[in-house]
Design a protein around this motif. Structure first.
Motif, PDB file in Angstrom:
ATOM      1  N   ALA A 179     -66.902 -15.780  16.742  1.00 35.23           N
ATOM      2  CA  ALA A 179     -65.840 -16.250  17.625  1.00 35.23           C
ATOM      3  C   ALA A 179     -65.964 -15.665  19.028  1.00 35.23           C
ATOM      4  O   ALA A 179     -66.368 -14.517  19.202  1.00 35.23           O
ATOM      5  N   GLU A 180     -65.613 -16.494  20.007  1.00 35.95           N
ATOM      6  CA  GLU A 180     -65.440 -16.066  21.381  1.00 35.95           C
ATOM      7  C   GLU A 180     -64.050 -16.523  21.814  1.00 35.95           C
ATOM      8  O   GLU A 180     -63.481 -17.459  21.228  1.00 35.95           O
ATOM      9  N   GLY A 181     -63.496 -15.872  22.831  1.00 32.50           N
ATOM     10  CA  GLY A 181     -62.155 -16.209  23.274  1.00 32.50           C
ATOM     11  C   GLY A 181     -62.103 -16.621  24.726  1.00 32.50           C
ATOM     12  O   GLY A 181     -62.909 -16.159  25.535  1.00 32.50           O
ATOM     13  N   VAL A 182     -61.170 -17.495  25.032  1.00 32.15           N
ATOM     14  CA  VAL A 182     -60.913 -17.894  26.423  1.00 32.15           C
ATOM     15  C   VAL A 182     -59.426 -17.718  26.691  1.00 32.15           C
ATOM     16  O   VAL A 182     -58.582 -18.248  25.957  1.00 32.15           O
ATOM     17  N   SER A 183     -59.119 -16.969  27.721  1.00 30.81           N
ATOM     18  CA  SER A 183     -57.725 -16.665  28.045  1.00 30.81           C
ATOM     19  C   SER A 183     -57.027 -17.865  28.668  1.00 30.81           C
ATOM     20  O   SER A 183     -57.591 -18.576  29.500  1.00 30.81           O
ATOM     21  N   ALA A 184     -55.776 -18.072  28.261  1.00 29.15           N
ATOM     22  CA  ALA A 184     -54.948 -19.143  28.806  1.00 29.15           C
ATOM     23  C   ALA A 184     -53.859 -18.592  29.716  1.00 29.15           C
ATOM     24  O   ALA A 184     -52.785 -19.173  29.838  1.00 29.15           O
ATOM     25  N   ASP A 185     -54.130 -17.474  30.365  1.00 33.52           N
ATOM     26  CA  ASP A 185     -53.143 -16.867  31.264  1.00 33.52           C
ATOM     27  C   ASP A 185     -53.139 -17.590  32.604  1.00 33.52           C
ATOM     28  O   ASP A 185     -53.702 -17.115  33.593  1.00 33.52           O
ATOM     29  N   ILE A 186     -52.498 -18.734  32.650  1.00 36.64           N
ATOM     30  CA  ILE A 186     -52.461 -19.541  33.867  1.00 36.64           C
ATOM     31  C   ILE A 186     -51.304 -19.121  34.769  1.00 36.64           C
ATOM     32  O   ILE A 186     -51.347 -19.299  35.975  1.00 36.64           O
ATOM     33  N   ARG A 187     -50.279 -18.547  34.195  1.00 32.21           N
ATOM     34  CA  ARG A 187     -49.090 -18.137  34.961  1.00 32.21           C
ATOM     35  C   ARG A 187     -48.554 -16.829  34.386  1.00 32.21           C
ATOM     36  O   ARG A 187     -49.068 -16.304  33.401  1.00 32.21           O
ATOM     37  N   THR A 188     -47.480 -16.325  34.997  1.00 35.10           N
ATOM     38  CA  THR A 188     -46.795 -15.136  34.483  1.00 35.10           C
ATOM     39  C   THR A 188     -45.693 -15.598  33.529  1.00 35.10           C
ATOM     40  O   THR A 188     -44.975 -16.558  33.815  1.00 35.10           O
ATOM     41  N   TYR A 189     -45.565 -14.900  32.413  1.00 36.46           N
ATOM     42  CA  TYR A 189     -44.609 -15.298  31.379  1.00 36.46           C
ATOM     43  C   TYR A 189     -43.490 -14.275  31.256  1.00 36.46           C
ATOM     44  O   TYR A 189     -43.749 -13.074  31.168  1.00 36.46           O
ATOM     45  N   ARG A 190     -42.274 -14.767  31.255  1.00 38.24           N
ATOM     46  CA  ARG A 190     -41.130 -13.867  31.091  1.00 38.24           C
ATOM     47  C   ARG A 190     -41.133 -13.243  29.701  1.00 38.24           C
ATOM     48  O   ARG A 190     -41.521 -13.873  28.729  1.00 38.24           O
ATOM     49  N   GLY A 191     -40.690 -11.984  29.622  1.00 41.82           N
ATOM     50  CA  GLY A 191     -40.601 -11.312  28.343  1.00 41.82           C
ATOM     51  C   GLY A 191     -41.920 -10.748  27.838  1.00 41.82           C
ATOM     52  O   GLY A 191     -42.040 -10.417  26.659  1.00 41.82           O
ATOM     53  N   GLN A 192     -42.907 -10.608  28.735  1.00 39.84           N
ATOM     54  CA  GLN A 192     -44.222 -10.171  28.280  1.00 39.84           C
ATOM     55  C   GLN A 192     -44.224  -8.723  27.785  1.00 39.84           C
ATOM     56  O   GLN A 192     -44.993  -8.384  26.882  1.00 39.84           O
ATOM     57  N   VAL A 193     -43.378  -7.878  28.354  1.00 42.54           N
ATOM     58  CA  VAL A 193     -43.320  -6.484  27.883  1.00 42.54           C
ATOM     59  C   VAL A 193     -42.942  -6.432  26.413  1.00 42.54           C
ATOM     60  O   VAL A 193     -43.540  -5.682  25.616  1.00 42.54           O
ATOM     61  N   ILE A 194     -41.962  -7.230  26.013  1.00 37.42           N
ATOM     62  CA  ILE A 194     -41.543  -7.281  24.613  1.00 37.42           C
ATOM     63  C   ILE A 194     -42.678  -7.808  23.750  1.00 37.42           C
ATOM     64  O   ILE A 194     -42.940  -7.292  22.650  1.00 37.42           O
ATOM     65  N   ARG A 195     -43.380  -8.828  24.237  1.00 35.78           N
ATOM     66  CA  ARG A 195     -44.512  -9.365  23.466  1.00 35.78           C
ATOM     67  C   ARG A 195     -45.592  -8.314  23.278  1.00 35.78           C
ATOM     68  O   ARG A 195     -46.199  -8.216  22.209  1.00 35.78           O
ATOM     69  N   ASP A 196     -45.848  -7.538  24.308  1.00 37.63           N
ATOM     70  CA  ASP A 196     -46.887  -6.507  24.207  1.00 37.63           C
ATOM     71  C   ASP A 196     -46.519  -5.464  23.158  1.00 37.63           C
ATOM     72  O   ASP A 196     -47.382  -5.001  22.403  1.00 37.63           O
ATOM     73  N   LEU A 197     -45.241  -5.088  23.115  1.00 38.57           N
ATOM     74  CA  LEU A 197     -44.801  -4.114  22.122  1.00 38.57           C
ATOM     75  C   LEU A 197     -44.920  -4.680  20.706  1.00 38.57           C
ATOM     76  O   LEU A 197     -45.387  -4.010  19.783  1.00 38.57           O
ATOM     77  N   ARG A 198     -44.515  -5.927  20.545  1.00 38.00           N
ATOM     78  CA  ARG A 198     -44.624  -6.574  19.238  1.00 38.00           C
ATOM     79  C   ARG A 198     -46.080  -6.742  18.840  1.00 38.00           C
ATOM     80  O   ARG A 198     -46.434  -6.623  17.661  1.00 38.00           O
ATOM     81  N   GLU A 199     -46.927  -7.000  19.810  1.00 40.96           N
ATOM     82  CA  GLU A 199     -48.344  -7.210  19.521  1.00 40.96           C
ATOM     83  C   GLU A 199     -48.993  -5.941  18.982  1.00 40.96           C
ATOM     84  O   GLU A 199     -49.873  -6.008  18.110  1.00 40.96           O
ATOM     85  N   ALA A 200     -48.565  -4.787  19.462  1.00 37.51           N
ATOM     86  CA  ALA A 200     -49.112  -3.527  18.960  1.00 37.51           C
ATOM     87  C   ALA A 200     -48.865  -3.404  17.466  1.00 37.51           C
ATOM     88  O   ALA A 200     -49.748  -2.986  16.698  1.00 37.51           O
ATOM     89  N   ALA A 201     -47.670  -3.788  17.023  1.00 35.48           N
ATOM     90  CA  ALA A 201     -47.356  -3.754  15.591  1.00 35.48           C
ATOM     91  C   ALA A 201     -48.101  -4.854  14.841  1.00 35.48           C
ATOM     92  O   ALA A 201     -48.585  -4.647  13.725  1.00 35.48           O
ATOM     93  N   ALA A 202     -48.213  -6.035  15.456  1.00 38.32           N
ATOM     94  CA  ALA A 202     -48.896  -7.157  14.801  1.00 38.32           C
ATOM     95  C   ALA A 202     -50.377  -6.856  14.599  1.00 38.32           C
ATOM     96  O   ALA A 202     -50.971  -7.271  13.592  1.00 38.32           O
ATOM     97  N   ARG A 203     -50.982  -6.143  15.523  1.00 35.46           N
ATOM     98  CA  ARG A 203     -52.390  -5.776  15.354  1.00 35.46           C
ATOM     99  C   ARG A 203     -52.566  -4.882  14.132  1.00 35.46           C
ATOM    100  O   ARG A 203     -53.525  -5.036  13.365  1.00 35.46           O
TER     101      ARG A 203
END
Length: 234
Positions: A179-203
């Motif tokens: 697998a290879e990945g391509v980022s879809a970060d086209i804009r800034t998304y509200r609530g990203q800090v919360i997503r980052d915290l949740r992502e640490a647990a999801a990993r």
């Protein structure tokens, strides 16, 4: 009385030290898992569709796997999903892979990510036979597992936002997918800090999933990605 109090204090201190030791060990484990995923994933992530098309074209990829995200009540994709779709479609039109695999949540009659994703691609000129839908991509782990076992994929390009790509790539590799990945970060998304915290647990959760590799919620008959996406209509 003093001896009894002293004994209670010693017990309390021991319990507290045990709790702190467990918390420290858990913190080290979570931090280590996150670090491993970040380091392993970073070399395999293109920052946008243009760069992804440059580096991945001609790689004989089975499909571009677009991971689902929220849809609005009116049936339109959220900003994050829109950007994933735009990125995936751009890669498809650049010839990176011959098929799009839309993997998302269609677990209820009144909530359907994948048909929204399919329609978005159809409206932008992607032929119906080149659009596959994974109706039971309820999680990142399940999307990767089903890409391998239901859609018979072996080499995939994953599209999602960069914070999510590290985990998606790790899970894909752990399940034997190239697998290879391509980022879809086209804009800034509200609530990203919360997503980052949740992502640490999801990993951490998905790291454990890749160790034990439980079956996903649904499997079913094999629908090879080399065939027609119309086999997934429903």
């Amino acid at each position: 009385m003093k001896k009894e109090l002293s004994r209670r204090q010693k017990i309390f201190r021991r319990v507290l030290l045990c709790v702190l030791a467990v918390a420290l060990a858990a913190g080290i484990f979570v931090g280590g898992v996150n670090l491993v995923m970040l380091l392993r994933g970073a070399p395999h992530i293109a920052p946008d569709a243009e760069k992804g098309a440059e580096t991945l074209a001609g790689g004989k990829w089975d499909c571009i796997l677009v991971l689902g995200a929220g849809v609005h009540n009116d049936g339109t994709p959220s900003d994050m999903l829109t950007d994933r779709l735009e990125t995936g479609i751009a890669l498809y039109k650049a010839g990176v892979a011959p098929k799009l695999l839309m993997s998302g949540d269609h677990g209820r009659v009144d909530y359907d990510e994948v048909n929204v994703m399919r329609q978005y691609a159809l409206d932008r000129g992607v032929p119906s036979e080149d659009i596959f839908m994974d109706h039971a991509g309820f999680s990142t782990y399940e999307s990767m597992y089903r890409a391998r076992d239901v859609f018979a994929c072996r080499r995939i390009v994953i599209v999602t936002q960069s914070y999510h790509l590290y985990r998606a790539l790790y899970v894909a590799n752990a399940l034997g997918l190239e697998a290879e990945g391509v980022s879809a970060d086209i804009r800034t998304y509200r609530g990203q800090v919360i997503r980052d915290l949740r992502e640490a647990a999801a990993r951490t959760k998905d790291f454990l999933y890749t160790v034990f590799q439980p079956a996903p919620t649904y499997l079913g008959d094999v629908i090879p990605i080399s065939g027609s996406g119309e086999a997934t209509l429903g």
